[in-house]
Design an enzyme around this catalytic site. Structure first.
Site, PDB file in Angstrom:
ATOM      1  N   GLY A 162       0.839  -1.194   0.000  1.00  0.00           N
ATOM      2  CA  GLY A 162       0.000   0.000   0.000  1.00  0.00           C
ATOM      3  C   GLY A 162       0.874   1.243   0.000  1.00  0.00           C
ATOM      4  CD  GLN A 190       3.282   5.898   2.481  1.00  0.00           C
ATOM      5  OE1 GLN A 190       2.280   5.362   2.005  1.00  0.00           O
ATOM      6  NE2 GLN A 190       4.283   5.190   2.988  1.00  0.00           N
ATOM      7  CB  CYS A 225       4.987   2.337   7.229  1.00  0.00           C
ATOM      8  SG  CYS A 225       4.528   3.801   6.268  1.00  0.00           S
ATOM      9  CG  HIS A 246      -0.832   1.417   7.188  1.00  0.00           C
ATOM     10  ND1 HIS A 246       0.126   0.962   8.061  1.00  0.00           N
ATOM     11  CD2 HIS A 246      -0.165   2.222   6.305  1.00  0.00           C
ATOM     12  CE1 HIS A 246       1.298   1.478   7.726  1.00  0.00           C
ATOM     13  NE2 HIS A 246       1.152   2.234   6.661  1.00  0.00           N
ATOM     14  CD  GLU A 247      -1.226   2.498   2.632  1.00  0.00           C
ATOM     15  OE1 GLU A 247      -0.767   3.651   2.492  1.00  0.00           O
ATOM     16  OE2 GLU A 247      -0.522   1.536   2.964  1.00  0.00           O
ATOM     17  CG  HIS A 296       0.175   7.035   5.232  1.00  0.00           C
ATOM     18  ND1 HIS A 296       1.348   7.465   5.810  1.00  0.00           N
ATOM     19  CD2 HIS A 296       0.316   5.695   5.054  1.00  0.00           C
ATOM     20  CE1 HIS A 296       2.163   6.427   5.976  1.00  0.00           C
ATOM     21  NE2 HIS A 296       1.559   5.335   5.525  1.00  0.00           N
TER      22      HIS A 296
HETATM   23  C1  QAP Z   1       0.978  -0.795   4.947  1.00  0.00           C
HETATM   24  O1  QAP Z   1       3.132  -1.225   4.195  1.00  0.00           O
HETATM   25  C2  QAP Z   1       0.569  -2.070   5.600  1.00  0.00           C
HETATM   26  O2  QAP Z   1       9.981  -1.473   6.320  1.00  0.00           O
HETATM   27  C3  QAP Z   1       1.825  -1.006   3.730  1.00  0.00           C
HETATM   28  O3  QAP Z   1      11.838  -2.382   4.627  1.00  0.00           O
HETATM   29  C4  QAP Z   1       1.419  -2.726   6.468  1.00  0.00           C
HETATM   30  O4  QAP Z   1       3.784  -1.934   2.193  1.00  0.00           O
HETATM   31  C5  QAP Z   1      -0.657  -2.592   5.356  1.00  0.00           C
HETATM   32  C6  QAP Z   1       7.854  -2.294   3.499  1.00  0.00           C
HETATM   33  C7  QAP Z   1       1.025  -3.913   7.060  1.00  0.00           C
HETATM   34  C8  QAP Z   1      -1.043  -3.778   5.932  1.00  0.00           C
HETATM   35  C9  QAP Z   1      -0.202  -4.450   6.797  1.00  0.00           C
HETATM   36  C10 QAP Z   1       8.249  -1.842   4.742  1.00  0.00           C
HETATM   37  C11 QAP Z   1       8.809  -2.747   2.620  1.00  0.00           C
HETATM   38  C12 QAP Z   1       6.450  -2.252   3.080  1.00  0.00           C
HETATM   39  C13 QAP Z   1       9.581  -1.895   5.105  1.00  0.00           C
HETATM   40  C14 QAP Z   1       4.081  -1.677   3.338  1.00  0.00           C
HETATM   41  C15 QAP Z   1      10.537  -2.357   4.201  1.00  0.00           C
HETATM   42  C16 QAP Z   1      10.150  -2.788   2.971  1.00  0.00           C
HETATM   43  C17 QAP Z   1       5.452  -1.781   3.861  1.00  0.00           C
HETATM   44 CO    CO Z   2       2.423   3.472   5.533  1.00  0.00          CO
END
Ligand code: QAP
Ligand code: CO
Length: 153
Positions: A46, A51, A90, A132-133, A136
């Site tokens: 997401g 961001q 995130c 979550h999104e 933001h």
């Molecule tokens: C939000 O998060 C989310 O630290 C999206 O090193 C999180 O895509 C929604 C990511 C959990 C639902 C459940 C983070 C990639 C990606 C990092 C993400 C990283 C590489 C996070």
């Molecule tokens: Co995020």
């Protein structure tokens, strides 16, 4: 299409409230295309417009489970029910994870890139991701909501 730079925690723009999209035009389509490309390159599920430094109420989601890319413009969470805990990360808080409570199910009403309204009933990971999104867009990061320790992977 172009990759955009992902802002990281500490950048003031991540703490602002985003404004609604007013025009469903080519600029919006470019933003959505760039956001999807940027999310896929970063291996995220997401990404919200603030961001990438754009203070508009837009986010994209692709859980990577075969359901594909979903685009949300001017989303409103109109109903939320229950509670679940998920270990979140995130793209703007790279390398950090923590448990966050979110609704188990929610309804989100939004517009697609063409200005057509739609409604999505989301559960499980999709509900986590939409919540979550959506945060933001109001300047809220998951780390603000972590229950327990924020841990570095
Ligand atoms: C939000 O998060 C989310 O630290 C999206 O090193 C999180 O895509 C929604 C990511 C959990 C639902 C459940 C983070 C990639 C990606 C990092 C993400 C990283 C590489 C996070
Ligand atoms: Co995020």
């Amino acid at each position: 299409m172009a990759l955009r730079a992902i802002l990281v925690d500490g950048d003031d723009l991540l703490r602002k409230t985003s404004k609604p999209v007013e025009h469903f035009d080519a600029r919006l389509h470019d933003l959505l295309d760039d956001m999807a490309q940027t999310m896929y390159k970063a291996r995220g599920i997401g990404l919200a417009a603030p961001q990438v430094g754009v203070l508009r109420r837009v986010f994209v989601v692709d859980l990577g489970d075969g359901t594909g890319l979903r685009e949300f413009v001017n989303p409103v969470i109109s109903a939320a029910l229950g509670d679940q805990v998920y270990e979140e990360g995130c793209l703007s808080v790279p390398g950090w994870y923590g448990n966050v409570h979110r609704p188990a199910r929610l309804t989100v009403e939004a517009w697609d890139r063409h200005g057509r309204p739609f409604r999505l009933d989301a559960a499980d990971l999709m509900a986590v991701c939409v919540s979550h999104e959506n945060d933001h867009l109001d300047g809220v990061l998951f780390k603000d909501k972590v229950d327990g320790e924020l841990v570095k992977l």
